[in-house]
Scaffold this motif. Structure first.
Motif, PDB file in Angstrom:
ATOM      1  N   ALA A 583       0.836  -1.206   0.000  1.00 36.97           N
ATOM      2  CA  ALA A 583       0.000   0.000   0.000  1.00 36.97           C
ATOM      3  C   ALA A 583       0.872   1.258   0.000  1.00 36.97           C
ATOM      4  O   ALA A 583       0.555   2.250  -0.663  1.00 36.97           O
ATOM      5  N   VAL A 584       1.993   1.203   0.736  1.00 37.16           N
ATOM      6  CA  VAL A 584       2.923   2.337   0.733  1.00 37.16           C
ATOM      7  C   VAL A 584       3.509   2.535  -0.662  1.00 37.16           C
ATOM      8  O   VAL A 584       3.594   3.656  -1.166  1.00 37.16           O
ATOM      9  N   ALA A 585       3.905   1.422  -1.302  1.00 30.62           N
ATOM     10  CA  ALA A 585       4.478   1.508  -2.649  1.00 30.62           C
ATOM     11  C   ALA A 585       3.463   2.074  -3.639  1.00 30.62           C
ATOM     12  O   ALA A 585       3.814   2.891  -4.509  1.00 30.62           O
ATOM     13  N   GLU A 586       2.210   1.675  -3.516  1.00 27.09           N
ATOM     14  CA  GLU A 586       1.177   2.207  -4.417  1.00 27.09           C
ATOM     15  C   GLU A 586       0.969   3.702  -4.187  1.00 27.09           C
ATOM     16  O   GLU A 586       0.740   4.455  -5.146  1.00 27.09           O
ATOM     17  N   TRP A 587       1.042   4.138  -2.922  1.00 28.19           N
ATOM     18  CA  TRP A 587       0.904   5.568  -2.645  1.00 28.19           C
ATOM     19  C   TRP A 587       2.063   6.344  -3.266  1.00 28.19           C
ATOM     20  O   TRP A 587       1.869   7.429  -3.826  1.00 28.19           O
ATOM     21  N   VAL A 588       3.273   5.799  -3.160  1.00 27.70           N
ATOM     22  CA  VAL A 588       4.445   6.461  -3.755  1.00 27.70           C
ATOM     23  C   VAL A 588       4.288   6.547  -5.267  1.00 27.70           C
ATOM     24  O   VAL A 588       4.598   7.574  -5.883  1.00 27.70           O
ATOM     25  N   LEU A 589       3.805   5.473  -5.900  1.00 28.49           N
ATOM     26  CA  LEU A 589       3.594   5.484  -7.346  1.00 28.49           C
ATOM     27  C   LEU A 589       2.591   6.558  -7.738  1.00 28.49           C
ATOM     28  O   LEU A 589       2.794   7.287  -8.714  1.00 28.49           O
ATOM     29  N   LYS A 590       1.531   6.686  -6.967  1.00 30.64           N
ATOM     30  CA  LYS A 590       0.469   7.635  -7.299  1.00 30.64           C
ATOM     31  C   LYS A 590       0.893   9.079  -7.068  1.00 30.64           C
ATOM     32  O   LYS A 590       0.555   9.970  -7.856  1.00 30.64           O
ATOM     33  N   ASN A 591       1.668   9.326  -5.992  1.00 28.18           N
ATOM     34  CA  ASN A 591       1.972  10.700  -5.595  1.00 28.18           C
ATOM     35  C   ASN A 591       3.395  11.136  -5.931  1.00 28.18           C
ATOM     36  O   ASN A 591       3.740  12.297  -5.720  1.00 28.18           O
ATOM     37  N   ASN A 592       4.229  10.202  -6.406  1.00 33.73           N
ATOM     38  CA  ASN A 592       5.593  10.544  -6.829  1.00 33.73           C
ATOM     39  C   ASN A 592       6.392  11.173  -5.687  1.00 33.73           C
ATOM     40  O   ASN A 592       7.103  12.172  -5.873  1.00 33.73           O
ATOM     41  N   LYS A 593       6.264  10.605  -4.479  1.00 31.36           N
ATOM     42  CA  LYS A 593       6.984  11.111  -3.308  1.00 31.36           C
ATOM     43  C   LYS A 593       7.455   9.943  -2.458  1.00 31.36           C
ATOM     44  O   LYS A 593       6.937   8.830  -2.567  1.00 31.36           O
ATOM     45  N   HIS A 594       8.445  10.213  -1.592  1.00 28.38           N
ATOM     46  CA  HIS A 594       8.931   9.184  -0.689  1.00 28.38           C
ATOM     47  C   HIS A 594       7.897   8.934   0.408  1.00 28.38           C
ATOM     48  O   HIS A 594       7.166   9.833   0.815  1.00 28.38           O
ATOM     49  N   ALA A 595       7.879   7.707   0.921  1.00 24.65           N
ATOM     50  CA  ALA A 595       6.964   7.371   2.017  1.00 24.65           C
ATOM     51  C   ALA A 595       7.500   6.124   2.711  1.00 24.65           C
ATOM     52  O   ALA A 595       8.405   5.448   2.228  1.00 24.65           O
ATOM     53  N   GLY A 596       6.883   5.824   3.854  1.00 22.58           N
ATOM     54  CA  GLY A 596       7.261   4.620   4.583  1.00 22.58           C
ATOM     55  C   GLY A 596       8.147   4.924   5.775  1.00 22.58           C
ATOM     56  O   GLY A 596       8.073   6.014   6.365  1.00 22.58           O
ATOM     57  N   ALA A 597       8.967   3.961   6.150  1.00 25.98           N
ATOM     58  CA  ALA A 597       9.815   4.066   7.337  1.00 25.98           C
ATOM     59  C   ALA A 597      10.692   5.310   7.285  1.00 25.98           C
ATOM     60  O   ALA A 597      11.211   5.668   6.222  1.00 25.98           O
ATOM     61  N   THR A 598      10.829   5.970   8.448  1.00 28.06           N
ATOM     62  CA  THR A 598      11.664   7.172   8.665  1.00 28.06           C
ATOM     63  C   THR A 598      11.141   8.406   7.941  1.00 28.06           C
ATOM     64  O   THR A 598      11.821   9.424   7.903  1.00 28.06           O
ATOM     65  N   THR A 599       9.942   8.343   7.345  1.00 35.42           N
ATOM     66  CA  THR A 599       9.344   9.530   6.727  1.00 35.42           C
ATOM     67  C   THR A 599       8.122   9.948   7.538  1.00 35.42           C
ATOM     68  O   THR A 599       7.776   9.313   8.532  1.00 35.42           O
ATOM     69  N   GLU A 600       7.459  10.988   7.099  1.00 41.57           N
ATOM     70  CA  GLU A 600       6.269  11.471   7.788  1.00 41.57           C
ATOM     71  C   GLU A 600       4.987  10.993   7.133  1.00 41.57           C
ATOM     72  O   GLU A 600       3.913  11.457   7.466  1.00 41.57           O
ATOM     73  N   THR A 601       5.103  10.072   6.183  1.00 41.31           N
ATOM     74  CA  THR A 601       3.937   9.518   5.506  1.00 41.31           C
ATOM     75  C   THR A 601       3.965   8.006   5.648  1.00 41.31           C
ATOM     76  O   THR A 601       4.946   7.362   5.250  1.00 41.31           O
ATOM     77  N   LEU A 602       2.903   7.435   6.225  1.00 43.99           N
ATOM     78  CA  LEU A 602       2.812   5.989   6.431  1.00 43.99           C
ATOM     79  C   LEU A 602       4.069   5.459   7.106  1.00 43.99           C
ATOM     80  O   LEU A 602       4.675   4.476   6.683  1.00 43.99           O
ATOM     81  N   SER A 603       4.468   6.128   8.166  1.00 42.95           N
ATOM     82  CA  SER A 603       5.742   5.833   8.824  1.00 42.95           C
ATOM     83  C   SER A 603       5.748   4.511   9.579  1.00 42.95           C
ATOM     84  O   SER A 603       6.799   4.070  10.040  1.00 42.95           O
ATOM     85  N   SER A 604       4.602   3.873   9.723  1.00 41.52           N
ATOM     86  CA  SER A 604       4.559   2.588  10.433  1.00 41.52           C
ATOM     87  C   SER A 604       5.101   1.436   9.590  1.00 41.52           C
ATOM     88  O   SER A 604       5.309   0.340  10.098  1.00 41.52           O
ATOM     89  N   ALA A 605       5.338   1.676   8.303  1.00 38.52           N
ATOM     90  CA  ALA A 605       5.863   0.624   7.420  1.00 38.52           C
ATOM     91  C   ALA A 605       7.302   0.294   7.785  1.00 38.52           C
ATOM     92  O   ALA A 605       8.016   1.085   8.404  1.00 38.52           O
ATOM     93  N   LYS A 606       7.728  -0.900   7.396  1.00 33.41           N
ATOM     94  CA  LYS A 606       9.100  -1.343   7.631  1.00 33.41           C
ATOM     95  C   LYS A 606      10.031  -0.954   6.499  1.00 33.41           C
ATOM     96  O   LYS A 606      11.244  -0.942   6.663  1.00 33.41           O
ATOM     97  N   CYS A 607       9.472  -0.671   5.338  1.00 34.84           N
ATOM     98  CA  CYS A 607      10.274  -0.329   4.159  1.00 34.84           C
ATOM     99  C   CYS A 607      10.187   1.166   3.867  1.00 34.84           C
ATOM    100  O   CYS A 607       9.122   1.769   3.999  1.00 34.84           O
ATOM    101  N   LEU A 608      11.317   1.736   3.497  1.00 39.84           N
ATOM    102  CA  LEU A 608      11.345   3.084   2.947  1.00 39.84           C
ATOM    103  C   LEU A 608      11.148   2.961   1.443  1.00 39.84           C
ATOM    104  O   LEU A 608      11.941   2.323   0.752  1.00 39.84           O
ATOM    105  N   CYS A 609      10.079   3.545   0.940  1.00 40.61           N
ATOM    106  CA  CYS A 609       9.741   3.432  -0.485  1.00 40.61           C
ATOM    107  C   CYS A 609      10.075   4.731  -1.205  1.00 40.61           C
ATOM    108  O   CYS A 609       9.696   5.813  -0.752  1.00 40.61           O
ATOM    109  N   LEU A 610      10.792   4.605  -2.312  1.00 43.87           N
ATOM    110  CA  LEU A 610      11.200   5.757  -3.109  1.00 43.87           C
ATOM    111  C   LEU A 610      10.806   5.531  -4.557  1.00 43.87           C
ATOM    112  O   LEU A 610      10.863   4.406  -5.062  1.00 43.87           O
ATOM    113  N   ALA A 611      10.427   6.609  -5.210  1.00 44.25           N
ATOM    114  CA  ALA A 611      10.013   6.534  -6.608  1.00 44.25           C
ATOM    115  C   ALA A 611      11.237   6.511  -7.512  1.00 44.25           C
ATOM    116  O   ALA A 611      12.182   7.262  -7.310  1.00 44.25           O
TER     117      ALA A 611
END
Length: 900
Positions: A583-611
């Motif tokens: 779900a984090v990866a899909e959000w990154v694909l849709k919004n073209n921004k970083h998300a996931g671990a250590t970020t302020e978006t969907l930070s509960s994830a274990k993976c840092l997702c980058l476009a």
């Protein structure tokens, strides 16, 4: 020449930006200098006005106020239900982002832009929620006060004495479509406060005493007015740049990063300077050996400062070295920096003998640059904590280091004994002990062992090699000076060795990371296809980070199945690519921004997702399983560079594929054009002949004798058969070009195929002598019999067309090893050598004239080659003896089964 004229790339980017702005929602901020000025009231009135104009308006979240006039304006507006959650026993009501996206109104009201969301929300900050609404094409009205703007936070805090923790980025404010300043006189605001129109009486009394003073409100009002004026200046500059007016700035602001608690103030000051000067903004961190012994609190604060600088528009850079002023000065010189902003860390020298401060050294190293020094009251305490932590880190007991130190000391003593026995001077023995200390500093991991080794070496030298021996006394008055020099020499050399070792370690680390980047570039250039590009990128990321990688490619704006690359294999696929992670990866694909671990978006994830992106085009998403361990700035910089290289490779692969498809399409279009052109000429003659002969038979059939009628019938039949053969060839060519040529391979007798083919050849075959010879009684070949019949027909028809009447055509078959061979030879004029290579090309008919005045489409032999190649065979052309042409076809031979 007009030097201001834009390049095609700039025009294309401008068009893309304008298209994006058309699809993006517009943000309007109702801006005030303090609570109670009427921001929410003004926003609600504007919403009612928009609703009367027919705009679909929804109240997404309105902060509950005890203000009757404001609360009354909520009536009449559709309100979305809040997102209710429990946190530490407290019920929290938050803006429901998903409900707003599902409702998708034209305009939505979201109060309190700077609000920090509860952990259950997707984003940490509410302005991130609003950014997602804008990307979805929804217009937003919101509110914010001046103290919530990031770059003004320190200034407001110095006025009010209150540090506000809920802040927004300056870019959010500056990029808003509209900012409406809601302004009232400070005295009027105080009167409203006293009348209970802002807070209840108890809160109002406390606010008037601490915050809502005329002086504070006047200062805040001035700051708000100035900030709105600055935004107008930015808009003016943007318009001037867009109109291609001459605009250039050489200003480059460099801010120095540290773990000091006051460093955010320095970063904000530098950001304001960069905005004021319209210049580039860079944040530099000099990583020294002290970084390895920094406390977890300081490391966390440093990363927070880096993130703040990045949010304020700075480009983060990291350099390595122990001489911090030199590193800053060299970076500034190489990068074209014009102004340096640094904190004042114990900037005063107590005496002329005091060690120069970092600020003094930096000013001396950069005489041609403007150095702006901002008070940094916490710098000294931070340096003290680092120094204390370093000392604590040095005093670490290690059995291996202790044994190494003792062994080196014993070896040095043994060599000293040998030197004394050989009559060497004491200076040589002292050199041996200094060398021993130097070796100790190199082979041990902690500096304390080289320091202890220096002291023990002096004691051992005194014990064994000075008079009186085997005591710690010394008769010679010069020995104390010798001991002191020996200690200083040993200590100095060991310190230098430790520094060199640390520098070598840092240099090796930096070189390795840089090598990973360079290797990635080469590997991606060699990669063929998406899968190879993904594999090369993921393997290089594993080399750089040592963490598990998951790679999602983007296909038609959706994520494909994940490619998982693990380091140790101790994690399951579910941990890396579970529902939440995807779900984090899909959000990154849709919004073209970083998300996931250590970020302020969907930070509960274990993976840092980058476009994986080039500008606004996302080619994939990379997930890095990092847990709660953030990447350092240099690693992140290399990581983004690798992902940029990967995105360019994927774009090049896409462009190459599209170019190839376009070439195939062009080739097919050319084929269709050639077919239509050929058909328009070649069909006209036989059709005209058929229609003319038929018309003669209908009109004058009774006046023709039997011989004339038979001739007309024969001509109609020959022309019809020619057309049928042409249509068969056309259909076969179409199937081959479309990849629909399905072979029905069986083992058939070659004799039967040739016999069937001769039944369908041109009727003019009676004018030629066709002979068939078989060396094998039963020759089987693996083939599609129907298609091979067409091959034989085309070759024999070709021989009939291009040889004079009475010519001989000889068909021979035999078996050669595991191949069935068929040759069709004629004794005509033959084919010139320069034409042999082209006879199998589409639409090539040579310079020969055909006796029946029909042109040849030049498809027959080309079709023959395609069919034979599809069988895994081969077709060639050669000269016949003494003259003529030989076509040779080879096919896989079959096995003849003999039943007794």
């Amino acid at each position: 020449m007009d030097e201001t004229r834009q390049s095609p790339e700039q025009i294309l980017k401008q068009i893309e930006k304008e298209e994006q702005s058309l699809n993006r929602g517009h943000l309007k901020i109702f801006f005030g200098y303090a609570a109670g000025v009427g921001k929410t009231y003004a926003m609600l009135k504007a919403a009612h006005s928009a609703k009367r104009r027919g705009v679909d308006v929804v109240a997404g979240y309105i902060e509950p106020h005890a203000r009757p006039q404001t609360s009354a304006l909520v009536n009449g507006l559709e309100c979305l239900p809040n997102l209710v959650s429990e946190y530490n026993g407290i019920t929290l009501s938050e803006f429901n982002l998903d409900a707003a996206l599902a409702r998708h109104p034209q305009l939505i009201l979201v109060d309190e832009l700077a609000h920090t969301n509860a952990p259950v929300c997707r984003h940490t900050k509410r302005y991130q929620d609003i950014e997602e609404l804008l990307n979805a094409g929804i217009d937003v009205y919101t509110t914010v006060n001046v103290q919530h703007i990031e770059s003004l936070n320190d200034t407001v805090a110095s006025i009010t004495g209150i540090m506000v923790h809920e802040r927004i980025l300056d870019s959010v404010f500056d990029n808003a479509g509209q900012v409406e300043l809601v302004d009232i006189e400070p005295q009027e605001l105080i009167e409203r406060l006293q009348a209970g129109k802002v807070y209840n009486p108890t809160q109002a009394e406390r606010a008037i005493e601490n915050f809502f003073t005329v002086e504070n409100l006047t200062a805040l009002r001035e700051i708000a007015l100035r900030r709105c004026a600055d935004r107008v200046n930015l808009l003016t500059e943007a318009v001037r740049i867009k109109s291609h007016s001459d605009y250039h700035t050489d200003e480059h602001i460099l801010v120095c990063l540290s773990s000091s608690p006051s460093n955010p103030k320095i970063i904000r000051t530098a950001a304001r300077m960069a905005n004021a000067f319209k210049g580039a903004f860079t944040a530099l961190f000099v990583e020294t050996p002290d970084y390895q012994v920094m406390s977890e609190e300081d490391v966390k604060r440093l990363r927070s400062n880096m993130r703040l600088a990045e949010q304020l528009g700075a480009k983060i850079e990291t350099v390595y070295g122990e001489d911090v002023p030199f590193q800053i000065a060299e970076f500034a010189r190489l990068s074209g920096v014009s102004k340096i902003v640094i904190g004042r860390s114990a900037a005063t020298r107590r005496s002329i003998f005091s060690k120069p401060t970092l600020t003094d050294k930096l000013i001396a190293s950069t005489p041609n640059l403007n150095v702006h020094i901002i008070p940094d009251t916490e710098g000294k305490s931070v340096a003290y904590r680092v120094k204390k932590a370093r000392k604590k880190n040095e005093i670490v007991f290690s059995v291996s280091d202790l044994l190494k130190s003792v062994a080196i000391l014993i070896l040095s003593s043994c060599i000293g004994m040998l030197f004394r026995y050989l009559g060497f001077a004491e200076a040589n023995i002292i050199t041996v002990y200094v060398l021993g200390v130097l070796v100790t500093s190199v082979v041990t991991r902690h500096r304390i062992y080289s320091l202890i080794s220096s002291i023990v070496s002096i004691l051992v030298f005194n014990f064994f090699f000075t008079e009186p021996h085997f005591t710690l006394q010394a008769y010679d008055q010069g020995y104390p000076v010798t001991f002191l020099i020996m200690f200083l020499a040993a200590l100095l050399t060991s310190s230098l060795a430790v520094k060199l070792k640390n520098h070598a370690k840092q240099a090796a680390q930096a070189a390795y990371r840089t090598k990973v980047l360079f290797d990635t570039n080469q590997l991606l250039q060699q990669a063929k296809g998406k899968n190879e590009i993904v594999s090369a990128t993921a393997n290089q990321l594993i080399k750089l980070l040592g963490k598990d990688i998951v790679f999602y490619l983007s296909e038609n704006e959706t994520l494909s199945e994940p490619h998982i690359f693990t380091v140790s294999g101790d994690k399951t696929d579910e941990e890396i690519t579970g529902i939440n992670e995807k779900a984090v990866a899909e959000w990154v694909l849709k919004n073209n921004k970083h998300a996931g671990a250590t970020t302020e978006t969907l930070s509960s994830a274990k993976c840092l997702c980058l476009a994986v992106r080039v500008n606004s085009r996302v080619y994939g998403v990379v997930g890095i399983y990092i847990g709660n361990e953030p990447l350092d700035s240099f690693e992140k910089s290399i990581l983004l560079s690798i992902l940029g290289e990967c995105a360019l490779s994927l774009e090049n692969e896409k462009n190459a594929r599209e170019k190839e498809e376009a070439a195939i399409l062009a080739k097919n279009e050319q084929l269709r054009a050639n077919l239509l052109r050929a058909i328009s000429h070649d069909l006209r003659t036989p059709l005209t002949s058929i229609s003319g002969n038929a018309s003669n038979l209908i009109s004058n059939g009774n006046s023709f004798d039997e011989a004339t009628k038979n001739q007309l019938y024969t001509d109609i039949y020959d022309d019809s058969m020619w057309l049928i053969n042409l249509v068969e060839n056309l259909l076969s060519v179409a199937r081959i070009e479309e990849g629909r040529l399905n072979l029905n391979i069986t083992e058939d007798l070659v004799d039967d195929v040739i016999t069937e083919a001769l039944h369908h050849v041109n009727r003019k075959s009676v004018e030629h002598h066709i002979t068939v010879r078989h060396k094998e009684d039963y020759l089987l070949a693996k083939m599609d019999a129907k298609l091979m019949v067409q091959v034989i027909i085309n070759i024999v028809d070709n021989a009939i067309k291009y040889t004079p009447k009475g010519s001989n055509i000889l068909i021979k078959t035999w078996k050669q090893e595991d191949k069935a061979v068929i040759t069709i030879a004629d004794d005509g004029d033959g084919i010139p050598d320069d034409m042999k290579e082209r006879v199998f090309d589409m639409f090539y008919s040579g310079a020969n004239k055909i006796a029946d005045s029909r042109r040849s489409l030049g498809m027959g032999l080309s079709l023959c080659r395609s069919i034979v190649n599809a069988h895994g065979g081969k077709i060639t052309v050669s000269d016949n003896t003494p003259h003529g042409t030989v076509f040779t076809v080879t096919l896989p031979a079959g096995e003849v089964e003999i039943h007794e």
